[in-house]
Scaffold this motif. Structure first.
Motif, PDB file in Angstrom:
ATOM      1  N   GLY A 534       0.793  -1.216   0.000  1.00 21.81           N
ATOM      2  CA  GLY A 534       0.000   0.000   0.000  1.00 21.81           C
ATOM      3  C   GLY A 534       0.828   1.271   0.000  1.00 21.81           C
ATOM      4  N   ALA A 535       2.030   1.197  -0.555  1.00 24.18           N
ATOM      5  CA  ALA A 535       2.939   2.338  -0.527  1.00 24.18           C
ATOM      6  C   ALA A 535       2.508   3.422  -1.509  1.00 24.18           C
ATOM      7  CB  ALA A 535       4.359   1.885  -0.851  1.00 24.18           C
ATOM      8  N   PHE A 536       2.858   4.664  -1.170  1.00 25.12           N
ATOM      9  CA  PHE A 536       2.785   5.756  -2.132  1.00 25.12           C
ATOM     10  C   PHE A 536       3.783   5.431  -3.237  1.00 25.12           C
ATOM     11  CE2 PHE A 536       4.780   9.588  -3.769  1.00 25.12           C
ATOM     12  CZ  PHE A 536       3.699  10.402  -4.114  1.00 25.12           C
ATOM     13  N   ALA A 537       3.355   5.466  -4.493  1.00 24.66           N
ATOM     14  CA  ALA A 537       4.222   5.025  -5.587  1.00 24.66           C
ATOM     15  C   ALA A 537       4.099   5.973  -6.759  1.00 24.66           C
ATOM     16  CB  ALA A 537       3.845   3.608  -6.020  1.00 24.66           C
ATOM     17  N   LYS A 538       5.224   6.563  -7.139  1.00 22.70           N
ATOM     18  CA  LYS A 538       5.232   7.449  -8.304  1.00 22.70           C
ATOM     19  C   LYS A 538       6.517   7.270  -9.095  1.00 22.70           C
ATOM     20  CE  LYS A 538       2.035  11.293  -7.670  1.00 22.70           C
ATOM     21  NZ  LYS A 538       1.874  12.763  -7.690  1.00 22.70           N
ATOM     22  N   SER A 539       6.375   7.491 -10.391  1.00 24.84           N
ATOM     23  CA  SER A 539       7.523   7.511 -11.287  1.00 24.84           C
ATOM     24  C   SER A 539       7.696   8.929 -11.800  1.00 24.84           C
ATOM     25  CB  SER A 539       7.296   6.550 -12.452  1.00 24.84           C
ATOM     26  OG  SER A 539       8.350   6.625 -13.390  1.00 24.84           O
ATOM     27  N   VAL A 540       8.946   9.352 -11.990  1.00 19.40           N
ATOM     28  CA  VAL A 540       9.196  10.707 -12.471  1.00 19.40           C
ATOM     29  C   VAL A 540      10.373  10.694 -13.438  1.00 19.40           C
ATOM     30  CG1 VAL A 540      10.636  11.253 -10.462  1.00 19.40           C
ATOM     31  CG2 VAL A 540       9.649  13.105 -11.796  1.00 19.40           C
ATOM     32  N   GLU A 541      10.208  11.431 -14.532  1.00 15.35           N
ATOM     33  CA  GLU A 541      11.262  11.535 -15.542  1.00 15.35           C
ATOM     34  C   GLU A 541      11.568  12.983 -15.888  1.00 15.35           C
ATOM     35  OE1 GLU A 541      12.355   9.218 -19.725  1.00 15.35           O
ATOM     36  OE2 GLU A 541      10.315   9.181 -18.926  1.00 15.35           O
ATOM     37  N   ASP A 542      10.639  13.855 -15.615  1.00 16.78           N
ATOM     38  CA  ASP A 542      10.779  15.272 -15.932  1.00 16.78           C
ATOM     39  C   ASP A 542      11.503  15.987 -14.785  1.00 16.78           C
ATOM     40  OD1 ASP A 542      10.501  17.994 -16.485  1.00 16.78           O
ATOM     41  OD2 ASP A 542       8.452  17.787 -17.223  1.00 16.78           O
ATOM     42  N   PRO A 543      12.648  16.610 -15.043  1.00 15.57           N
ATOM     43  CA  PRO A 543      13.377  17.304 -13.967  1.00 15.57           C
ATOM     44  C   PRO A 543      12.536  18.373 -13.268  1.00 15.57           C
ATOM     45  CG  PRO A 543      14.711  17.195 -15.967  1.00 15.57           C
ATOM     46  CD  PRO A 543      13.346  16.720 -16.337  1.00 15.57           C
ATOM     47  N   ARG A 544      11.605  18.970 -13.992  1.00 10.27           N
ATOM     48  CA  ARG A 544      10.791  20.030 -13.402  1.00 10.27           C
ATOM     49  C   ARG A 544       9.820  19.498 -12.360  1.00 10.27           C
ATOM     50  NH1 ARG A 544       8.777  22.108 -19.170  1.00 10.27           N
ATOM     51  NH2 ARG A 544       8.592  19.824 -19.262  1.00 10.27           N
ATOM     52  N   GLN A 545       9.528  18.204 -12.390  1.00  3.02           N
ATOM     53  CA  GLN A 545       8.581  17.617 -11.455  1.00  3.02           C
ATOM     54  C   GLN A 545       9.271  16.931 -10.268  1.00  3.02           C
ATOM     55  OE1 GLN A 545       6.339  14.882 -13.842  1.00  3.02           O
ATOM     56  NE2 GLN A 545       5.307  16.494 -15.035  1.00  3.02           N
ATOM     57  N   LEU A 546      10.582  16.755 -10.368  1.00  4.43           N
ATOM     58  CA  LEU A 546      11.294  15.907  -9.414  1.00  4.43           C
ATOM     59  C   LEU A 546      11.150  16.381  -7.976  1.00  4.43           C
ATOM     60  CD1 LEU A 546      13.189  13.585  -8.734  1.00  4.43           C
ATOM     61  CD2 LEU A 546      15.121  15.080  -9.317  1.00  4.43           C
ATOM     62  N   LYS A 547      11.428  17.649  -7.711  1.00  5.60           N
ATOM     63  CA  LYS A 547      11.408  18.130  -6.328  1.00  5.60           C
ATOM     64  C   LYS A 547      10.019  18.011  -5.716  1.00  5.60           C
ATOM     65  CE  LYS A 547      15.356  21.281  -6.567  1.00  5.60           C
ATOM     66  NZ  LYS A 547      15.847  22.664  -6.301  1.00  5.60           N
ATOM     67  N   ASP A 548       8.998  18.313  -6.485  1.00  6.90           N
ATOM     68  CA  ASP A 548       7.636  18.228  -5.963  1.00  6.90           C
ATOM     69  C   ASP A 548       7.268  16.785  -5.621  1.00  6.90           C
ATOM     70  OD1 ASP A 548       7.231  20.944  -6.157  1.00  6.90           O
ATOM     71  OD2 ASP A 548       6.271  20.835  -8.132  1.00  6.90           O
ATOM     72  N   VAL A 549       7.654  15.856  -6.482  1.00  6.87           N
ATOM     73  CA  VAL A 549       7.339  14.445  -6.225  1.00  6.87           C
ATOM     74  C   VAL A 549       8.082  13.947  -4.979  1.00  6.87           C
ATOM     75  CG1 VAL A 549       7.549  12.088  -7.111  1.00  6.87           C
ATOM     76  CG2 VAL A 549       6.784  13.932  -8.627  1.00  6.87           C
ATOM     77  N   LEU A 550       9.347  14.321  -4.847  1.00  2.02           N
ATOM     78  CA  LEU A 550      10.112  13.899  -3.672  1.00  2.02           C
ATOM     79  C   LEU A 550       9.511  14.460  -2.385  1.00  2.02           C
ATOM     80  CD1 LEU A 550      13.796  14.259  -4.959  1.00  2.02           C
ATOM     81  CD2 LEU A 550      12.570  12.124  -4.497  1.00  2.02           C
ATOM     82  N   ARG A 551       9.123  15.717  -2.415  1.00  5.92           N
ATOM     83  CA  ARG A 551       8.513  16.321  -1.231  1.00  5.92           C
ATOM     84  C   ARG A 551       7.181  15.659  -0.892  1.00  5.92           C
ATOM     85  NH1 ARG A 551      10.987  21.414  -3.069  1.00  5.92           N
ATOM     86  NH2 ARG A 551       9.209  21.741  -4.473  1.00  5.92           N
ATOM     87  N   GLU A 552       6.410  15.340  -1.907  1.00  7.18           N
ATOM     88  CA  GLU A 552       5.126  14.664  -1.696  1.00  7.18           C
ATOM     89  C   GLU A 552       5.348  13.286  -1.073  1.00  7.18           C
ATOM     90  OE1 GLU A 552       1.136  13.368  -4.279  1.00  7.18           O
ATOM     91  OE2 GLU A 552       2.939  14.096  -5.309  1.00  7.18           O
ATOM     92  N   ALA A 553       6.346  12.573  -1.575  1.00  9.64           N
ATOM     93  CA  ALA A 553       6.647  11.239  -1.040  1.00  9.64           C
ATOM     94  C   ALA A 553       7.118  11.312   0.409  1.00  9.64           C
ATOM     95  CB  ALA A 553       7.709  10.563  -1.906  1.00  9.64           C
TER      96      ALA A 553
END
Length: 572
Positions: A534-553
């Motif tokens: 049941g983990a939070f799971a995301k994939s990211v490839e766009d550098p512009r989205q990286l920081k937001d995804v990491l903070r969300e995780a």
């Protein structure tokens, strides 16, 4: 109804009384006595070590490994006969090479088959799983192995095993016990586990202290090399004190801990390959403290005129058939104790005998600054792709003094160390061994030991798969041990490719790009954790989205949910 007191009960009591908090278990047909004793204690609301059910043995031992790394206290792993022992896989290698204390117990096939004793053979696998030398499976990796033959002295065997595991050089120990023995009724025995303490840390001989200090004071270009001194926070403090006083630079060779503050001007980076390190080649005195591989002599080593001292709890490396570092003196000593001795000896010298070395201090500071400037340039983001350096710099923004990073990036190991720029002892852990997949179980163990800490694992895509993520994230959810996993996904095993190119730089493999290491087609690796735990799971490839995804995780982890971010890097 009065319950029986068995060898299994006595075994569990011994673990509890010796300070074991957790049993990381993968149970089988050889464990009825233990299961019955644990159920009995649970019914009576007594206290035994807490059971952590682990669907895979690699994860179980890695969890015990991580717990012991941050606490110094060995935990117990219980596996199923010789099959479970073999399924420990590379985790037993990691515990051995990383010098981590842990007790592994395995049952054994019953030795009677006609119901002569309680526990006699009654399943077909009891014949299939009966092997000639079960202990031999791990004998090359454990400090001690034995078989429990009676309940009369099982506590003594447990205490002796843990005493050996915790004595330098530390490491895993292995006990086994057949079903009949573990079911045997026995009399309770009370022993004082405090009488089975590990051997006290060893020190340098007084003449050795004088010799080392004398040569360091005379040296024009001294150097200290270390790899795992950071196992002890106190040793890091003593090393920092010594280096600051004598203006000695430090190079970390394949570090498995945070050994020296990276913001100290005397920190001069890392070495991983056989490319010649300039400071090492110029050094006239080299002090190696806690390092199995301080350099790779095929291309990187001190000059023949340099004086080398070697300090380690295991200075002869008797478990490594080929190992030698010609040194003036070898010392079997605890690094923290040895460094404290060196500092105390310097305290007794007159100030005139300990020059400030201002010129050298400034020269080394310039080396330090050049390195950091180069590292900063590497972190510059690219418009259409995420580089490992940029990813690590983004992870660095998530860190605080309450974070522990587990690093198993392999081909990005150097990148992770350089760009995290850690300064606090105890904030970086690696397995200390060479078998991949440690990080997942280790994160669970660290979180159990320090539930108030934020745990972040930085791993390669190949390493992530080695960790048995389905088991890891099932355990993380069941036992509420959330952590963040960041996958450095370069689409394959980059390290074997680099190894091949190092030996065959212009070979057929390079010309045809045939390395058999690509993970094509790609996989949504993060979804394994989502499905199993049941983990939070995301994939990211766009550098512009990286920081937001990491903070969300990270926010998910801090709210009690494990998270996996699959970061897609340029293909290896």
């Amino acid at each position: 109804m009065q319950q029986k007191y068995t060898t299994g009960t006595a075994f569990l009591e011994a673990l509890r009384d010796a300070g074991v908090s957790y049993l990381f278990v993968n149970l089988g047909s050889d464990h009825p006595a233990l299961i019955e004793s644990l159920a009995q204690v649970n019914q009576e609301q007594n206290k035994f070590p807490q059971v952590i059910t682990c669907p895979h043995e690699m994860v179980a031992l890695s969890a015990a490994h991580g717990y012991a790394q941050v606490t110094g206290r060995p935990q117990a792993v219980i596996v199923h006969v010789e099959c479970g022992t073999q399924n420990l896989g590379g985790a037993i290698h990691n515990a051995a090479k990383g010098r981590v204390p842990v007790l592994v117990f395995a049952g054994a096939s019953p030795y009677t088959q006609e119901n002569e004793l309680l526990g006699s053979r009654n399943e077909f696998i009891h014949w299939i799983q009966d092997v000639r030398d079960q202990r031999g499976i791990v004998r090359g990796y454990v400090k001690y192995d034995n078989e429990i033959r009676t309940g009369a002295n099982v506590k003594q065997l447990v205490y002796r095993s843990l005493q050996i595991a915790q004595s330098n050089p530390k490491g895993p120990v292995y006990l086994m016990g057949p079903r009949e023995v573990m079911e045997e009724e026995t009399e309770p025995v009370t022993l004082n586990s405090d009488l089975w303490q590990p051997i006290s840390p060893s020190a340098l001989p007084s003449q050795g202290v004088r010799d080392i200090v004398s040569d360091l004071l005379k040296a024009e270009n001294p150097l200290i090399v270390t790899s795992y001194l950071g196992r002890s926070n106190g040793a890091v403090e003593e090393l920092t004190r010594l280096c600051n006083r004598l203006a000695i630079p430090v190079v970390e060779s394949v570090p498995s801990y945070m050994n020296f503050p990276t913001d100290n001007p005397l920190h001069c980076g890392y070495q991983w390959t056989n490319a010649q390190n300039e400071l090492l080649s110029e050094a006239d005195v080299v002090l190696v403290i806690d390092s199995d591989v301080p350099w790779i002599p095929s291309g990187n080593k001190p000059s023949e005129e340099s004086t080398v001292y070697y300090i380690d709890v295991d200075p002869l490396k008797t478990q490594m058939p080929l190992w030698y570092i010609p040194s003036k003196r070898f010392f079997a000593a605890d690094s923290g104790v040895a460094l404290q001795q060196l500092n105390e000896y310097l305290d007794f010298l007159d100030d005139a005998d300990v020059p400030a070395r201002g010129e050298r201090r400034e020269r080394i500071a310039r080396v330090h600054e050049r390195q950091r400037s180069q590292w900063t340039e590497e972190e510059t983001g690219r418009e259409h792709e995420i580089t490992p350096a940029y990813l690590t710099a983004c992870v660095r923004e998530l860190l605080d003094d309450n974070t522990i990073v587990l690093s198993e990036g392999i081909s990005n190991f150097d990148t992770i160390c350089r760009h995290l720029r850690l300064t606090k002892p105890g904030t970086l852990l690696s397995s200390g061994g060479g078998s991949l997949g440690w990080h997942g179980g280790a994160a669970i163990g660290v979180k159990l030991a320090m539930p108030y800490k934020t745990i972040i694992s930085l791993v390669g895509d190949g390493t992530y798969m080695f960790s048995v993520p389905s088991s890891v994230h099932w355990i993380a959810r069941k036992y509420q041990t959330p952590f963040l996993t960041v996958i450095y996904n370069n689409g394959g095993w980059k390290s074997p490719k680099l190894s091949t190119l190092a030996v065959h730089p212009e070979g057929v493999a390079k010309r045809t790009d045939t390395f058999f290491t690509k993970f094509d087609p790609g996989s949504d690796l993060e979804k394994i954790a989502e499905a199993a735990g049941g983990a939070f799971a995301k994939s990211v490839e766009d550098p512009r989205q990286l920081k937001d995804v990491l903070r969300e995780a990270l926010a998910e982890v801090q709210n009690g949910h494990p998270a996996v971010v699959n970061v897609r890097l340029p293909h290896h």
